[in-house]
Design a protein around this motif. Sequence first.
Motif, mmCIF file in Angstrom:
data_model
loop_
_atom_site.group_PDB
_atom_site.id
_atom_site.type_symbol
_atom_site.label_atom_id
_atom_site.label_comp_id
_atom_site.label_asym_id
_atom_site.label_seq_id
_atom_site.Cartn_x
_atom_site.Cartn_y
_atom_site.Cartn_z
ATOM 1 N N GLN A 56 1.135 -1.651 0.072
ATOM 2 C CA GLN A 56 -0.197 0.403 -0.111
ATOM 3 C C GLN A 56 1.125 1.061 0.125
ATOM 4 O O GLN A 56 0.876 1.573 1.316
ATOM 5 N N PRO A 57 1.033 2.088 -0.995
ATOM 6 C CA PRO A 57 1.283 3.371 -1.120
ATOM 7 C C PRO A 57 1.477 4.557 -0.574
ATOM 8 O O PRO A 57 2.260 5.694 -0.326
ATOM 9 N N LEU A 58 0.038 3.850 0.020
ATOM 10 C CA LEU A 58 -0.326 5.613 0.510
ATOM 11 C C LEU A 58 -0.356 5.356 1.986
ATOM 12 O O LEU A 58 -1.816 4.135 2.531
ATOM 13 N N TRP A 59 -0.614 6.272 2.540
ATOM 14 C CA TRP A 59 -0.519 6.255 4.274
ATOM 15 C C TRP A 59 -0.512 7.959 5.309
ATOM 16 O O TRP A 59 -0.099 8.857 3.942
ATOM 17 N N GLY A 60 -1.161 7.649 6.736
ATOM 18 C CA GLY A 60 -1.077 8.577 7.141
ATOM 19 C C GLY A 60 0.198 8.503 7.945
ATOM 20 O O GLY A 60 0.281 7.488 8.830
ATOM 21 N N VAL A 61 0.475 10.351 8.604
ATOM 22 C CA VAL A 61 1.615 10.113 9.887
ATOM 23 C C VAL A 61 0.530 11.073 10.849
ATOM 24 O O VAL A 61 0.085 12.575 10.192
ATOM 25 N N SER A 62 0.579 11.388 11.909
ATOM 26 C CA SER A 62 0.185 12.356 13.472
ATOM 27 C C SER A 62 1.093 12.520 13.776
ATOM 28 O O SER A 62 1.398 11.373 14.305
ATOM 29 N N VAL A 63 1.278 13.646 14.092
ATOM 30 C CA VAL A 63 2.477 13.864 15.035
ATOM 31 C C VAL A 63 1.706 13.947 15.983
ATOM 32 O O VAL A 63 0.631 15.260 16.196
ATOM 33 N N LEU A 110 0.120 14.271 7.939
ATOM 34 C CA LEU A 110 0.891 14.137 6.409
ATOM 35 C C LEU A 110 -0.196 13.082 5.936
ATOM 36 O O LEU A 110 -0.543 12.030 6.351
ATOM 37 N N GLU A 111 -0.211 13.529 4.468
ATOM 38 C CA GLU A 111 -0.481 12.146 3.622
ATOM 39 C C GLU A 111 0.325 11.862 3.019
ATOM 40 O O GLU A 111 0.946 13.026 2.547
ATOM 41 N N CYS A 112 0.726 10.725 2.599
ATOM 42 C CA CYS A 112 2.582 10.388 1.930
ATOM 43 C C CYS A 112 2.247 9.522 0.880
ATOM 44 O O CYS A 112 1.657 8.896 1.233
ATOM 45 N N ARG A 113 2.719 9.094 0.083
ATOM 46 C CA ARG A 113 2.583 8.218 -0.681
ATOM 47 C C ARG A 113 4.465 8.201 -0.830
ATOM 48 O O ARG A 113 4.972 8.101 -1.043
ATOM 49 N N THR A 114 5.036 6.841 -0.620
ATOM 50 C CA THR A 114 5.921 5.483 -0.771
ATOM 51 C C THR A 114 6.435 6.282 -2.027
ATOM 52 O O THR A 114 5.950 5.903 -3.061
ATOM 53 N N GLU A 115 7.879 6.646 -1.863
ATOM 54 C CA GLU A 115 8.758 6.848 -2.989
ATOM 55 C C GLU A 115 9.711 5.251 -3.106
ATOM 56 O O GLU A 115 10.137 4.993 -4.749
ATOM 57 N N GLN A 116 10.311 4.765 -2.241
ATOM 58 C CA GLN A 116 11.544 4.166 -2.146
ATOM 59 C C GLN A 116 11.550 3.810 -0.927
ATOM 60 O O GLN A 116 11.417 4.050 0.394
ATOM 61 N N ARG A 117 11.978 2.512 -0.790
ATOM 62 C CA ARG A 117 11.921 1.541 0.150
ATOM 63 C C ARG A 117 13.539 0.641 0.221
ATOM 64 O O ARG A 117 14.097 0.491 -0.949
ATOM 65 N N VAL A 118 14.740 1.245 1.656
ATOM 66 C CA VAL A 118 15.607 0.711 1.292
ATOM 67 C C VAL A 118 15.665 -0.074 3.457
ATOM 68 O O VAL A 118 15.455 0.015 4.053
ATOM 69 N N GLU A 119 16.555 -1.230 1.989
ATOM 70 C CA GLU A 119 17.142 -2.044 3.385
ATOM 71 C C GLU A 119 17.713 -1.581 4.196
ATOM 72 O O GLU A 119 18.890 -1.975 4.008
ATOM 73 N N VAL A 126 11.705 3.353 4.851
ATOM 74 C CA VAL A 126 10.324 3.985 3.889
ATOM 75 C C VAL A 126 10.521 5.520 4.411
ATOM 76 O O VAL A 126 9.693 6.241 4.825
ATOM 77 N N ILE A 127 10.592 5.892 3.063
ATOM 78 C CA ILE A 127 10.818 7.545 1.988
ATOM 79 C C ILE A 127 9.205 7.714 1.173
ATOM 80 O O ILE A 127 9.167 7.023 0.595
ATOM 81 N N ALA A 128 8.446 8.566 1.680
ATOM 82 C CA ALA A 128 7.596 9.001 1.086
ATOM 83 C C ALA A 128 7.562 10.185 0.508
ATOM 84 O O ALA A 128 8.209 11.316 1.164
ATOM 85 N N ARG A 129 6.951 10.492 -0.160
ATOM 86 C CA ARG A 129 6.817 12.110 -1.132
ATOM 87 C C ARG A 129 4.971 12.766 0.512
ATOM 88 O O ARG A 129 4.092 12.130 0.356
ATOM 89 N N VAL A 130 5.413 14.021 1.155
ATOM 90 C CA VAL A 130 3.959 14.488 1.531
ATOM 91 C C VAL A 130 3.049 15.273 0.222
ATOM 92 O O VAL A 130 3.689 15.537 -0.253
ATOM 93 N N LEU A 131 2.162 14.606 0.590
ATOM 94 C CA LEU A 131 0.777 15.170 -0.485
ATOM 95 C C LEU A 131 0.021 16.344 -0.181
ATOM 96 O O LEU A 131 -0.537 17.377 -0.696
ATOM 97 N N THR A 132 -0.406 16.312 1.218
ATOM 98 C CA THR A 132 -0.985 17.074 2.032
ATOM 99 C C THR A 132 -0.773 17.246 3.270
ATOM 100 O O THR A 132 0.592 16.242 3.930
ATOM 101 N N ALA A 133 -0.667 18.996 4.353
ATOM 102 C CA ALA A 133 0.702 18.689 5.575
ATOM 103 C C ALA A 133 -1.124 19.490 5.958
ATOM 104 O O ALA A 133 -1.495 20.139 5.505
ATOM 105 N N ALA A 134 -1.542 18.987 7.321
ATOM 106 C CA ALA A 134 -2.647 19.994 8.222
ATOM 107 C C ALA A 134 -2.331 20.133 9.458
ATOM 108 O O ALA A 134 -1.117 19.308 9.732
ATOM 109 N N PHE A 135 -3.335 20.925 10.536
ATOM 110 C CA PHE A 135 -2.362 21.572 11.734
ATOM 111 C C PHE A 135 -3.709 20.996 12.583
ATOM 112 O O PHE A 135 -4.196 22.407 12.842
ATOM 113 N N PRO A 136 -4.295 20.149 12.689
ATOM 114 C CA PRO A 136 -5.235 20.718 13.994
ATOM 115 C C PRO A 136 -5.042 20.914 15.252
ATOM 116 O O PRO A 136 -5.850 21.964 15.201
#
Length: 154
Positions: A56-63, A110-119, A126-136
């Motif tokens: 699944q290349p699409l994922w989210g992050v909550s700080v 943040l909403e992210c899309r995986t660009e690269q995976r490095v063992e 998992v390196i991902a491009r940030v697609l959206t960012a918000a500050f609730p």
Amino acid sequence: MSRLAAGVVLVTAVEPPLDDDVGMTATAFMSVSLDPPLVLVSLRNGSRMDDLLAEQPLWGVSVLAESQRHIAGRFSMKGRISDRLLFADIPYTRGELTGAPLIGGALATLECRTEQRVEAGDHTLVIARVLTAAFPSPEGTPLMYFRGKYRHLG
């Protein structure tokens, strides 16, 4: 490395085909680049989130904010109950681009899309491009992890 203080995030994604929400607490998360906007999360090889993000290349992050320690603890438990039950009483919205749960009251999401995976040893970076960012909740204080415990600044 327990002497290095780190912020705490909740990494989330939707697992097809049942559209189950999955979440994982992480402290190995960082900004990689501003242009393009890239972030990195380190996942233990063979973990549920590692397996999911391999497909699944699409994922989210909550700080997470300091007041969200219970959320961090809940999603870091070993042998925990289903993720669906873990999300049951937590306020969240769905990312418009990823569908991933984004936790209400987080300092940033943040909403992210995986660009690269490095063992890297027993982990995958998992390196991902940030697609959206918000500050609730931009005025809150961060949840920190140091010497094996959740901490507060100050």
